[in-house]
Scaffold this motif. Structure first.
Motif, mmCIF file in Angstrom:
data_model
loop_
_atom_site.group_PDB
_atom_site.id
_atom_site.type_symbol
_atom_site.label_atom_id
_atom_site.label_comp_id
_atom_site.label_asym_id
_atom_site.label_seq_id
_atom_site.Cartn_x
_atom_site.Cartn_y
_atom_site.Cartn_z
ATOM 1 N N THR A 80 20.164 -17.571 -16.203
ATOM 2 C CA THR A 80 19.948 -17.677 -17.641
ATOM 3 C C THR A 80 21.242 -17.320 -18.348
ATOM 4 O O THR A 80 21.835 -16.272 -18.063
ATOM 5 N N VAL A 81 21.676 -18.196 -19.250
ATOM 6 C CA VAL A 81 22.948 -17.994 -19.945
ATOM 7 C C VAL A 81 22.685 -17.710 -21.421
ATOM 8 O O VAL A 81 21.967 -18.460 -22.090
ATOM 9 N N THR A 82 23.248 -16.627 -21.902
ATOM 10 C CA THR A 82 23.158 -16.245 -23.308
ATOM 11 C C THR A 82 24.500 -16.513 -23.962
ATOM 12 O O THR A 82 25.506 -15.861 -23.645
ATOM 13 N N CYS A 83 24.548 -17.496 -24.845
ATOM 14 C CA CYS A 83 25.781 -17.868 -25.551
ATOM 15 C C CYS A 83 25.783 -17.218 -26.927
ATOM 16 O O CYS A 83 24.796 -17.338 -27.665
ATOM 17 N N ARG A 84 26.896 -16.568 -27.260
ATOM 18 C CA ARG A 84 26.969 -15.866 -28.547
ATOM 19 C C ARG A 84 27.773 -16.640 -29.583
ATOM 20 O O ARG A 84 28.200 -16.088 -30.588
ATOM 21 N N ASP A 85 28.002 -17.906 -29.306
ATOM 22 C CA ASP A 85 28.507 -18.849 -30.301
ATOM 23 C C ASP A 85 28.029 -20.242 -29.876
ATOM 24 O O ASP A 85 27.416 -20.405 -28.830
ATOM 25 N N ARG A 86 28.316 -21.266 -30.673
ATOM 26 C CA ARG A 86 27.777 -22.592 -30.437
ATOM 27 C C ARG A 86 28.682 -23.472 -29.568
ATOM 28 O O ARG A 86 28.372 -24.646 -29.344
ATOM 29 N N SER A 87 29.786 -22.944 -29.069
ATOM 30 C CA SER A 87 30.786 -23.787 -28.412
ATOM 31 C C SER A 87 30.194 -24.626 -27.288
ATOM 32 O O SER A 87 30.364 -25.857 -27.258
ATOM 33 N N PHE A 88 29.506 -23.995 -26.346
ATOM 34 C CA PHE A 88 28.979 -24.747 -25.212
ATOM 35 C C PHE A 88 27.907 -25.725 -25.659
ATOM 36 O O PHE A 88 27.882 -26.887 -25.231
ATOM 37 N N ASP A 146 26.188 -15.329 -3.284
ATOM 38 C CA ASP A 146 27.159 -14.230 -3.298
ATOM 39 C C ASP A 146 27.906 -14.138 -4.614
ATOM 40 O O ASP A 146 28.877 -13.382 -4.724
ATOM 41 N N CYS A 147 27.469 -14.906 -5.608
ATOM 42 C CA CYS A 147 28.189 -14.980 -6.881
ATOM 43 C C CYS A 147 27.537 -14.152 -7.973
ATOM 44 O O CYS A 147 26.304 -14.068 -8.067
ATOM 45 N N GLY A 148 28.382 -13.577 -8.813
ATOM 46 C CA GLY A 148 27.914 -13.025 -10.071
ATOM 47 C C GLY A 148 27.876 -14.110 -11.129
ATOM 48 O O GLY A 148 28.275 -15.260 -10.898
ATOM 49 N N GLY A 149 27.419 -13.767 -12.318
ATOM 50 C CA GLY A 149 27.245 -14.758 -13.362
ATOM 51 C C GLY A 149 28.524 -15.435 -13.793
ATOM 52 O O GLY A 149 28.533 -16.634 -14.111
ATOM 53 N N SER A 150 29.648 -14.707 -13.830
ATOM 54 C CA SER A 150 30.907 -15.312 -14.276
ATOM 55 C C SER A 150 31.344 -16.421 -13.332
ATOM 56 O O SER A 150 31.893 -17.451 -13.771
ATOM 57 N N GLU A 190 31.734 -22.400 -11.944
ATOM 58 C CA GLU A 190 31.290 -23.572 -11.193
ATOM 59 C C GLU A 190 30.710 -24.631 -12.139
ATOM 60 O O GLU A 190 30.991 -25.830 -11.996
ATOM 61 N N LEU A 191 29.939 -24.186 -13.113
ATOM 62 C CA LEU A 191 29.351 -25.121 -14.076
ATOM 63 C C LEU A 191 30.427 -25.824 -14.887
ATOM 64 O O LEU A 191 30.379 -27.049 -15.086
ATOM 65 N N CYS A 192 31.424 -25.086 -15.338
ATOM 66 C CA CYS A 192 32.512 -25.695 -16.105
ATOM 67 C C CYS A 192 33.255 -26.735 -15.276
ATOM 68 O O CYS A 192 33.682 -27.776 -15.799
ATOM 69 N N GLY A 193 33.409 -26.472 -13.974
ATOM 70 C CA GLY A 193 34.070 -27.431 -13.106
ATOM 71 C C GLY A 193 33.331 -28.756 -13.052
ATOM 72 O O GLY A 193 33.950 -29.833 -13.095
ATOM 73 N N HIS A 194 32.007 -28.709 -12.982
ATOM 74 C CA HIS A 194 31.214 -29.944 -12.901
ATOM 75 C C HIS A 194 31.210 -30.708 -14.214
ATOM 76 O O HIS A 194 30.958 -31.924 -14.229
ATOM 77 N N LEU A 195 31.477 -30.025 -15.323
ATOM 78 C CA LEU A 195 31.509 -30.683 -16.631
ATOM 79 C C LEU A 195 32.929 -30.957 -17.123
ATOM 80 O O LEU A 195 33.117 -31.604 -18.150
ATOM 81 N N ASN A 196 33.918 -30.406 -16.392
ATOM 82 C CA ASN A 196 35.316 -30.481 -16.817
ATOM 83 C C ASN A 196 35.498 -29.847 -18.195
ATOM 84 O O ASN A 196 36.228 -30.365 -19.048
ATOM 85 N N PHE A 197 34.816 -28.721 -18.389
ATOM 86 C CA PHE A 197 34.932 -27.955 -19.628
ATOM 87 C C PHE A 197 35.932 -26.819 -19.417
ATOM 88 O O PHE A 197 36.044 -26.266 -18.315
ATOM 89 N N ASP A 198 36.634 -26.439 -20.469
ATOM 90 C CA ASP A 198 37.500 -25.266 -20.445
ATOM 91 C C ASP A 198 36.619 -24.023 -20.291
ATOM 92 O O ASP A 198 35.675 -23.831 -21.069
ATOM 93 N N PHE A 233 32.824 -20.247 -22.442
ATOM 94 C CA PHE A 233 31.884 -19.158 -22.138
ATOM 95 C C PHE A 233 32.524 -17.781 -22.350
ATOM 96 O O PHE A 233 32.075 -16.790 -21.749
ATOM 97 N N GLU A 234 33.536 -17.710 -23.175
ATOM 98 C CA GLU A 234 34.270 -16.453 -23.348
ATOM 99 C C GLU A 234 33.371 -15.311 -23.810
ATOM 100 O O GLU A 234 33.552 -14.162 -23.397
ATOM 101 N N THR A 235 32.393 -15.612 -24.658
ATOM 102 C CA THR A 235 31.510 -14.555 -25.169
ATOM 103 C C THR A 235 30.101 -14.631 -24.570
ATOM 104 O O THR A 235 29.188 -13.966 -25.047
#
Length: 519
Positions: A327-335, A402-406, A411-419, A423-425
């Motif tokens: 579950t991802v909590t975004c604190r701005d609308r960027s994503f 074996d992964c934490g959330g970061s 990995e998700l950004c890689g599949h979307l080619n997003f910077d 997800f900075e915040t």
């Protein structure tokens, strides 16, 4: 007469409601025991101490199916819209926010896949037809791979069907056949998920909260942090009766004696048993049934009583039954802004986006916001999961387990080619569920008990691990239908149970399905 429910999931909550509504039982005579501190079972959703949100999964609904669920929710008042029921509220919401995915599958080049064709060869069409038409007796405890060739699992159809319903190739052929029949009307629109309906909020806020509020007003007793450790039986005239329940709460054992006419409803097994949460930096702990003791009671009472089922058929192969969500909590609308531009769907209208070439086989879904009650306006929440968390990632050189959330966000950004700065915040809470598809495991018919076994006088089973002909597990409907069957049978209620809608016998549906299969 008193009624005791073991487990506080949707099956028990529904069963208590049916006892009151249709059986005339006073709420004060009903007690629900729950091992965890919160009711709702797998229909969960919560805000954590750091302000992040977490939910293990999101159950899809459909107004064309789920007959018993809608029957139940039509009786439960909405908490947010006075004068409406939960059913009214949900139907109105979905009329306003219609699902029509424009990016169901994404390939390794970050391109949307053309899903106007299912991608079948003639050989694969014939194999699927053969499986669909085989009797359950013939299918037995075979696996899907026993009936379909390896190339079938590379078709557009399989990627979409698999990730919509969480099937694995090694799962039960019987369960896949039941799904193909139960949701045949979804086959022609699987690429858009046009038949999928969602609740206004997550299922805890949208279903569990109003249902428990109504039950509390009826006087139902809820005892959380309480585990039922054993049942005592007495047999007379070939029938077994539960005469007492052994309890453990806050480390203090106690016993409840049952009187003549008292009833017990048992949620045997749990698909979210032994779940564990991670953090942005730490993976979830690897727990099992030995840690949770969530299967222990069923294992104990089924020993020597084959009519009570065989839990070992479902809980003995974690590598085949687990996957991981996040579950991802975004604190701005960027994503949200970037993914909406990429998919062409506003949040809440697109359904699952699956990265078909992902080694983890990752999917995400953006809900209509807010997804939680009292969610701040500047916070946006989405959910995802991976069917192969034991495999090394494409952009992170380790298994998802074996992964934490970061690392999951990277990995998700890689599949979307997003910077990754998108997800900075944000915060990402992974969740490991070792038994999440345990009800899909290959099984014999006798491995699941009937809601009311033939030898039982006052005990019923209400869960994903009971036998209901023609219906499908891994749905809210299955637990609600099991509860309704159990209550009506033990209480001898004459009111008809809503029948399963047989879309597979509809001529227009059959024609649409054939046209889609041959596209």
């Amino acid at each position: 007469m008193r009624a005791y429910f073991i487990g506080g999931g949707i099956g028990s909550l529904a069963g208590a409601a049916f006892l009151i509504r249709d059986g005339g039982v006073a709420g004060d005579n009903i007690t629900i025991y729950e091992q965890l501190p919160l009711l709702g079972g797998s229909l969960d959703g919560a805000r954590l101490a750091d302000g992040s949100y977490s939910l293990r999964g999101g159950r899809m609904l459909t107004t064309d199916h789920y007959e018993c669920t809608w029957d139940l929710l039509a009786s439960i008042p909405s908490l947010q819209h006075p004068g409406l029921t939960v059913r009214d509220e949900t139907v109105n919401f979905n009329l306003e926010h219609k699902a029509h995915s424009r990016a169901r599958l994404v390939d390794r080049n970050c391109s949307k896949v053309d899903v106007t064709t299912m991608g079948f060869s003639m050989h694969e069409r014939m194999e699927l037809l053969r499986l669909t038409e085989a009797s359950e007796g013939r299918l037995g405890n075979s696996r899907i791979t026993d009936w379909l060739s390896p190339t079938f699992f590379e078709t557009n159809f399989w990627y979409m069907w698999q990730t919509t319903f969480a099937f694995q190739p090694w799962h039960s052929a019987v369960e896949l056949k039941r799904y193909l029949h139960r949701f045949m009307n979804e086959f022609p629109r699987i690429e858009t998920l046009g038949g999928v309906k969602r609740t206004v909020y997550n299922q805890y806020d949208a279903i569990v909260r109003p249902l428990t509020t109504w039950l509390e007003k009826q006087g139902v007793h809820f005892l959380d942090n309480t585990r039922v450790t054993d049942m005592e039986f007495v047999g007379t005239d070939g029938k077994l009766s539960v005469t007492s329940l052994a309890l453990e709460g806050s480390g203090n054992p106690s016993t409840i004696s049952l009187g003549t006419g008292d009833l017990v409803f048992f949620q045997n097994g749990s698909m979210t048993d032994a779940s564990s949460l991670g953090s942005m930096t730490e993976p979830p702990e690897r727990l099992t049934k030995a840690d949770s003791k969530g299967w222990e009671l069923w294992e104990n009472i089924a020993a020597g009583r084959p009519e009570f089922g065989n839990p070992a058929a479902f809980n003995c192969s974690i590598p085949e039954s687990y996957w991981e969500s996040f579950t991802v909590t975004c604190r701005d609308r960027s994503f949200f802004d970037q993914i909406n531009a990429f998919t062409g769907n506003d949040a809440g209208t697109g359904g699952l986006v699956t990265f078909k070439d992902s080694r983890w086989l990752m999917s995400i879904v953006l809900y209509h916001q807010p997804h939680f009650l009292h969610q701040p306006d500047d916070v946006h929440v989405f959910w995802g999961y991976a069917l192969h968390p034991d495999r090394v990632g494409d952009f992170v050189a380790k298994p998802m387990s074996d992964c934490g959330g970061s690392e999951i966000l990277r990995e998700l950004c890689g599949h979307l080619n997003f910077d990754p700065a998108v997800f900075e915040t944000a915060s990402c809470i992974p969740c490991r569920m070792p038994y999440i598809t345990s009800m899909f495991m290959p099984r014999n018919k006798s491995d699941r008990p009937l809601p009311v076994p033939a030898t039982s006088r006052n005990l019923a089973f209400i869960s994903q691990f009971v036998e209901i002909p023609d219906d499908v597990v891994f749905t809210v409907e299955y637990s609600v239908r099991a509860a309704q069957i159990a209550v009506y049978q033990l209480m001898k209620i004459a009111r008809p149970i809503p029948p399963i809608t047989r879309h597979d016998r509809s001529i227009p549906v059959l024609i649409d399905t054939l046209e889609t299969a041959f596209a």
